[in-house]
Design a protein around this motif. Structure first.
Motif, PDB file in Angstrom:
ATOM      1  N   PRO A   1      -0.356 -10.941  -1.997  1.00  0.00           N
ATOM      2  CA  PRO A   1      -0.703 -12.351  -2.180  1.00  0.00           C
ATOM      3  C   PRO A   1      -0.643 -12.805  -3.631  1.00  0.00           C
ATOM      4  O   PRO A   1      -0.928 -13.955  -3.932  1.00  0.00           O
ATOM      5  N   THR A   2      -0.256 -11.898  -4.547  1.00  0.00           N
ATOM      6  CA  THR A   2      -0.387 -12.167  -5.975  1.00  0.00           C
ATOM      7  C   THR A   2       0.963 -12.459  -6.615  1.00  0.00           C
ATOM      8  O   THR A   2       1.937 -11.736  -6.396  1.00  0.00           O
ATOM      9  N   GLU A   3       1.002 -13.516  -7.433  1.00  0.00           N
ATOM     10  CA  GLU A   3       2.221 -13.848  -8.164  1.00  0.00           C
ATOM     11  C   GLU A   3       2.306 -12.996  -9.422  1.00  0.00           C
ATOM     12  O   GLU A   3       1.358 -12.912 -10.202  1.00  0.00           O
ATOM     13  N   MET A   4       3.449 -12.356  -9.613  1.00  0.00           N
ATOM     14  CA  MET A   4       3.647 -11.447 -10.731  1.00  0.00           C
ATOM     15  C   MET A   4       4.124 -12.191 -11.984  1.00  0.00           C
ATOM     16  O   MET A   4       4.801 -13.217 -11.888  1.00  0.00           O
ATOM     17  N   PRO A   5       3.798 -11.658 -13.171  1.00  0.00           N
ATOM     18  CA  PRO A   5       4.335 -12.244 -14.404  1.00  0.00           C
ATOM     19  C   PRO A   5       5.827 -11.946 -14.505  1.00  0.00           C
ATOM     20  O   PRO A   5       6.263 -10.825 -14.221  1.00  0.00           O
ATOM     21  N   LEU A   6       6.609 -12.928 -14.897  1.00  0.00           N
ATOM     22  CA  LEU A   6       8.057 -12.745 -14.988  1.00  0.00           C
ATOM     23  C   LEU A   6       8.408 -12.240 -16.382  1.00  0.00           C
ATOM     24  O   LEU A   6       8.626 -13.012 -17.309  1.00  0.00           O
ATOM     25  N   LEU A   7       8.458 -10.918 -16.504  1.00  0.00           N
ATOM     26  CA  LEU A   7       8.735 -10.272 -17.781  1.00  0.00           C
ATOM     27  C   LEU A   7       9.881  -9.282 -17.609  1.00  0.00           C
ATOM     28  O   LEU A   7      10.026  -8.663 -16.549  1.00  0.00           O
ATOM     29  N   PRO A   8      10.717  -9.107 -18.637  1.00  0.00           N
ATOM     30  CA  PRO A   8      11.919  -8.277 -18.504  1.00  0.00           C
ATOM     31  C   PRO A   8      11.668  -6.862 -17.997  1.00  0.00           C
ATOM     32  O   PRO A   8      12.474  -6.316 -17.256  1.00  0.00           O
ATOM     33  N   LYS A   9      10.550  -6.243 -18.398  1.00  0.00           N
ATOM     34  CA  LYS A   9      10.308  -4.856 -18.018  1.00  0.00           C
ATOM     35  C   LYS A   9       9.441  -4.710 -16.768  1.00  0.00           C
ATOM     36  O   LYS A   9       8.979  -3.608 -16.461  1.00  0.00           O
ATOM     37  N   LEU A  10       9.240  -5.795 -16.044  1.00  0.00           N
ATOM     38  CA  LEU A  10       8.508  -5.710 -14.779  1.00  0.00           C
ATOM     39  C   LEU A  10       9.340  -4.921 -13.775  1.00  0.00           C
ATOM     40  O   LEU A  10      10.484  -5.254 -13.498  1.00  0.00           O
ATOM     41  N   GLU A  11       8.764  -3.858 -13.219  1.00  0.00           N
ATOM     42  CA  GLU A  11       9.462  -3.048 -12.223  1.00  0.00           C
ATOM     43  C   GLU A  11       9.278  -3.640 -10.833  1.00  0.00           C
ATOM     44  O   GLU A  11       8.188  -4.084 -10.478  1.00  0.00           O
ATOM     45  N   LEU A  12      10.351  -3.636 -10.057  1.00  0.00           N
ATOM     46  CA  LEU A  12      10.293  -4.142  -8.692  1.00  0.00           C
ATOM     47  C   LEU A  12       9.790  -3.052  -7.754  1.00  0.00           C
ATOM     48  O   LEU A  12      10.197  -1.894  -7.852  1.00  0.00           O
ATOM     49  N   HIS A  13       8.902  -3.442  -6.841  1.00  0.00           N
ATOM     50  CA  HIS A  13       8.360  -2.528  -5.840  1.00  0.00           C
ATOM     51  C   HIS A  13       8.925  -2.871  -4.470  1.00  0.00           C
ATOM     52  O   HIS A  13       9.302  -4.018  -4.206  1.00  0.00           O
ATOM     53  N   HIS A  14       8.953  -1.882  -3.616  1.00  0.00           N
ATOM     54  CA  HIS A  14       9.369  -2.121  -2.235  1.00  0.00           C
ATOM     55  C   HIS A  14       8.412  -3.131  -1.600  1.00  0.00           C
ATOM     56  O   HIS A  14       7.203  -2.975  -1.654  1.00  0.00           O
ATOM     57  N   GLY A  15       8.967  -4.185  -1.018  1.00  0.00           N
ATOM     58  CA  GLY A  15       8.138  -5.210  -0.389  1.00  0.00           C
ATOM     59  C   GLY A  15       7.903  -6.430  -1.249  1.00  0.00           C
ATOM     60  O   GLY A  15       7.368  -7.434  -0.763  1.00  0.00           O
TER      61      GLY A  15
ATOM     62  N   PHE B   1       0.830  -1.207   0.000  1.00  0.00           N
ATOM     63  CA  PHE B   1       0.000   0.000   0.000  1.00  0.00           C
ATOM     64  C   PHE B   1       0.865   1.258   0.000  1.00  0.00           C
ATOM     65  O   PHE B   1       0.707   2.145  -0.845  1.00  0.00           O
ATOM     66  N   PHE B   2       1.805   1.337   0.926  1.00  0.00           N
ATOM     67  CA  PHE B   2       2.606   2.555   1.051  1.00  0.00           C
ATOM     68  C   PHE B   2       3.629   2.694  -0.076  1.00  0.00           C
ATOM     69  O   PHE B   2       3.896   3.803  -0.541  1.00  0.00           O
ATOM     70  N   SER B   3       4.207   1.569  -0.529  1.00  0.00           N
ATOM     71  CA  SER B   3       5.227   1.653  -1.578  1.00  0.00           C
ATOM     72  C   SER B   3       4.632   2.050  -2.921  1.00  0.00           C
ATOM     73  O   SER B   3       5.338   2.543  -3.801  1.00  0.00           O
ATOM     74  N   SER B   4       3.333   1.843  -3.102  1.00  0.00           N
ATOM     75  CA  SER B   4       2.696   2.140  -4.387  1.00  0.00           C
ATOM     76  C   SER B   4       2.101   3.542  -4.444  1.00  0.00           C
ATOM     77  O   SER B   4       1.562   3.935  -5.481  1.00  0.00           O
TER      78      SER B   4
ATOM     79  N   GLN C   1      -4.387   3.857 -11.038  1.00  0.00           N
ATOM     80  CA  GLN C   1      -4.926   2.711 -10.304  1.00  0.00           C
ATOM     81  C   GLN C   1      -5.565   3.150  -8.987  1.00  0.00           C
ATOM     82  O   GLN C   1      -6.588   2.600  -8.573  1.00  0.00           O
ATOM     83  N   ILE C   2      -4.957   4.134  -8.341  1.00  0.00           N
ATOM     84  CA  ILE C   2      -5.520   4.641  -7.080  1.00  0.00           C
ATOM     85  C   ILE C   2      -6.888   5.271  -7.335  1.00  0.00           C
ATOM     86  O   ILE C   2      -7.851   5.032  -6.593  1.00  0.00           O
ATOM     87  N   ILE C   3      -6.984   6.075  -8.404  1.00  0.00           N
ATOM     88  CA  ILE C   3      -8.255   6.735  -8.726  1.00  0.00           C
ATOM     89  C   ILE C   3      -9.335   5.700  -9.040  1.00  0.00           C
ATOM     90  O   ILE C   3     -10.480   5.808  -8.572  1.00  0.00           O
ATOM     91  N   ILE C   4      -8.979   4.689  -9.835  1.00  0.00           N
ATOM     92  CA  ILE C   4      -9.949   3.642 -10.174  1.00  0.00           C
ATOM     93  C   ILE C   4     -10.397   2.909  -8.913  1.00  0.00           C
ATOM     94  O   ILE C   4     -11.593   2.651  -8.715  1.00  0.00           O
TER      95      ILE C   4
END
Length: 566
Positions: free
Chosen positions: A339-353, A80-83, A91-94
């Motif tokens: 709780p969600t598994e991310m897609p492993l793609l080259p341009k996936l950005e890493l988030h804190h946590g 929550f805080f890192s995003s 995404q926050i607005i939606i």
């Protein structure tokens, strides 16, 4: 066997019986839909509560609910805080649009049909599929300045309305996201997802792609260097030659002595080398190095798997392609964001946590841990003192409220414990030596805390539930079902219109954001199946964190607002 006497002497047996039968009911699956263990346990508790009235102390359900709320806050806090940054604003607005839209729909339906406070709270928790709101709603009812009998009546109406509306809350949302909206707006989920994946692969190197070829198992083999094509080559030269299959030299033995493996080390005739890599690499030229040998010493490489948490500022915001350049000797299995598994793609950005599941030697894993963040020092140990302190703090902060008439204004103990959990989870990722609660322990607290609370709610509400249904009749049931359908759909529809027309977001990603905002994990599974891709998880995690917080806090809000027409 005298069952009434057994229940009188051991009322706790009704809790575990409700949990057992509820889980069996929850496993029944039709397509993507199942009632789930929570609703199954609630229904079982209601039935058992009608047949037998166990004497279960109030403190039981609230103690377990407090554990659940803290664990929910603790688990989503880092995400929550890192995003909360500019790039995540759409995404926050939606998410906020969906959650506020759902709340307003519930308020409108409850007012139009003159539902009582308990039914209004159950309508919210069931139609928006947020069981935590059921608990915060009941907690808020107990804070009202009304008589004990009225509190019991209203509290009993909450799980009844919740159970009636929860089914459509799941099914209706899945149909809306996977069938109705794609048909109306001509959204090809497979094509949109494929285009997104291609965009996140464009420009990536073989090295970054091979970093997460999780379909292939890692292999260790030992060879004697005899080929002139490899004699005089450096470790880096050989690894570069087989970079597509992430082949690495782990050991080099020369004249019976192990050498320090470094990229610039030159291989000589007769050197014995240990190679680690994905299996395809060993049938695409590696065997040309020389004859393979069986050597216990050379094949004894301390390889293991480690969960590493992204915490260092230098790594946050980096793509997997960039991280792969520092990942020599490492193999990425998966990434969890919440709780969600991310897609492993080259341009996936890493988030804190984020949690990276890496495989490799102890030496390489230690190096990666320093670069990325930290690993759990002891994955089997939880800081229970920290947990207890946070729950106590949240309970005390919850006392800071005041009444306007019979309506309490304030977070209450439930809301305060949730907020304390949020802050605790965020702080722990920055100060990892204090307050550590491993992921499996978090999941256990969430599961056992909620399921015991729900079981007790059902058991206590059973007798009054029958009276409520008889008093309301078929017309009341129809009103609740109709109101539930409207409340389920309004928020996501408003959120989609916001994302599609105003924010101009990718329609497939917007659909996943709607499911996250409604905290509906089955909707993500349905979208991933329909799109044949995991990439939609990218826009699910942040709305999921926001939805867990806002929808839980809506419980006291609907209780307070509904008092205006009582």
């Amino acid at each position: 066997m005298d069952i009434p006497q057994l229940i009188h002497d051991h009322p706790e047996i009704t809790i575990f019986f409700s949990m057992f039968i509820g889980h069996l009911i929850g496993k029944i699956k039709i397509g993507h839909f199942s009632l789930g263990s929570v609703v199954g346990t609630l229904l079982t508790g209601l039935v058992v509560g009608v047949a037998y009235v166990p004497d279960i102390p109030e403190v039981v359900r609230w103690a377990f609910f407090d554990l659940f709320l803290f664990a929910i806050g603790y688990s989503v806090g880092p995400q929550f805080f890192s995003s909360l940054k500019k790039s995540a604003l759409p995404q926050i607005i939606i998410s906020v649009t969906v959650n506020i839209g759902g709340l307003l729909a519930v308020i409108g339906c409850a007012w139009a049909m003159r539902f009582d406070t308990g039914t209004s709270a159950g309508l919210l928790s069931g139609s928006l599929t947020q069981s935590a709101a059921l608990g915060t709603g009941i907690s808020a009812i107990h804070e009202l300045n009304i008589g004990p009998a009225e509190k019991d009546r209203l509290s009993s109406n909450v799980p009844v309305a919740d159970a009636m509306t929860y089914v459509f809350g799941d099914i209706g949302l899945i149909l809306l996201l996977v069938v109705i909206l794609p048909a109306i707006f001509k959204i090809d989920l497979k094509k949109e997802s494929a285009d997104l994946e291609e965009a996140m692969r464009t420009g990536s190197s073989d090295d970054s792609e091979s970093f997460f070829k999780i379909a292939n198992k890692e292999t260790l083999r030992a060879y004697v260097v005899t080929s002139t094509d490899f004699i005089g080559k450096s470790v880096k030269d050989i690894e570069t030659q087989f970079v597509a299959n992430r082949v690495y030299i782990e050991k080099v033995q020369r004249g019976g002595n192990l050498q320090t493996v470094a990229p610039e080390l030159i291989l000589n005739l007769g050197d014995i080398i240990t190679i680690a890599g994905w299996r395809p690499g060993f049938i695409q030229g590696v065997e040309k190095i020389g004859p393979e040998i069986d050597s216990n010493e050379m094949l004894s490489v301390d390889h293991s798997e480690r969960q590493i948490f992204v915490a260092n500022k230098e790594i946050v915001g980096k793509t997997l392609s960039e991280v792969a350049k520092q990942g020599r000797g490492l193999f990425l299995k998966k990434i969890l964001r919440g709780p969600t598994e991310m897609p492993l793609l080259p341009k996936l950005e890493l988030h804190h946590g984020d949690i990276l599941y890496l495989m490799g030697s102890t030496e390489n894993l230690d190096r990666a841990t320093k670069i990325i963040g930290f690993a759990e020092s002891d994955p089997h140990k939880s800081d229970l003192a920290f947990l207890a302190f946070c729950v106590c703090l949240g309970t005390v902060l919850g006392l800071l409220s005041f009444h306007v008439g019979d309506i309490p204004l304030g977070l209450g103990s439930s809301g305060s414990i949730l907020v304390v959990g949020l802050i605790a989870g965020w702080a722990q990722r920055r100060f990892p030596k204090v307050g550590r609660i491993p992921e499996p322990a978090q999941k256990l607290l969430i599961d056992i805390g909620l399921i015991v609370f729900i079981a007790v709610v059902g058991l206590k509400a059973g007798p009054n539930a029958v009276d409520a249904i008889k008093a309301g009749g078929v017309m009341m049931v129809a009103k609740i079902l109709f109101a539930g359908a409207i409340s389920t759909l309004v928020g996501p529809i408003l959120g989609f219109l916001m994302g599609h027309y105003i924010l101009k977001q990718n329609p497939a990603l917007t659909l996943a954001s709607l499911g996250g905002a409604q905290t509906a994990m089955p909707s993500l599974n349905a979208l991933q199946d329909a799109s044949e891709s995991k990439i939609l998880a990218l826009s699910f995690t942040l709305p999921y964190a926001i939805g867990n917080i806002l929808l839980t806090l809506w419980g006291p809000v609907i209780v307070a607002v509904s008092r205006l027409w009582q």
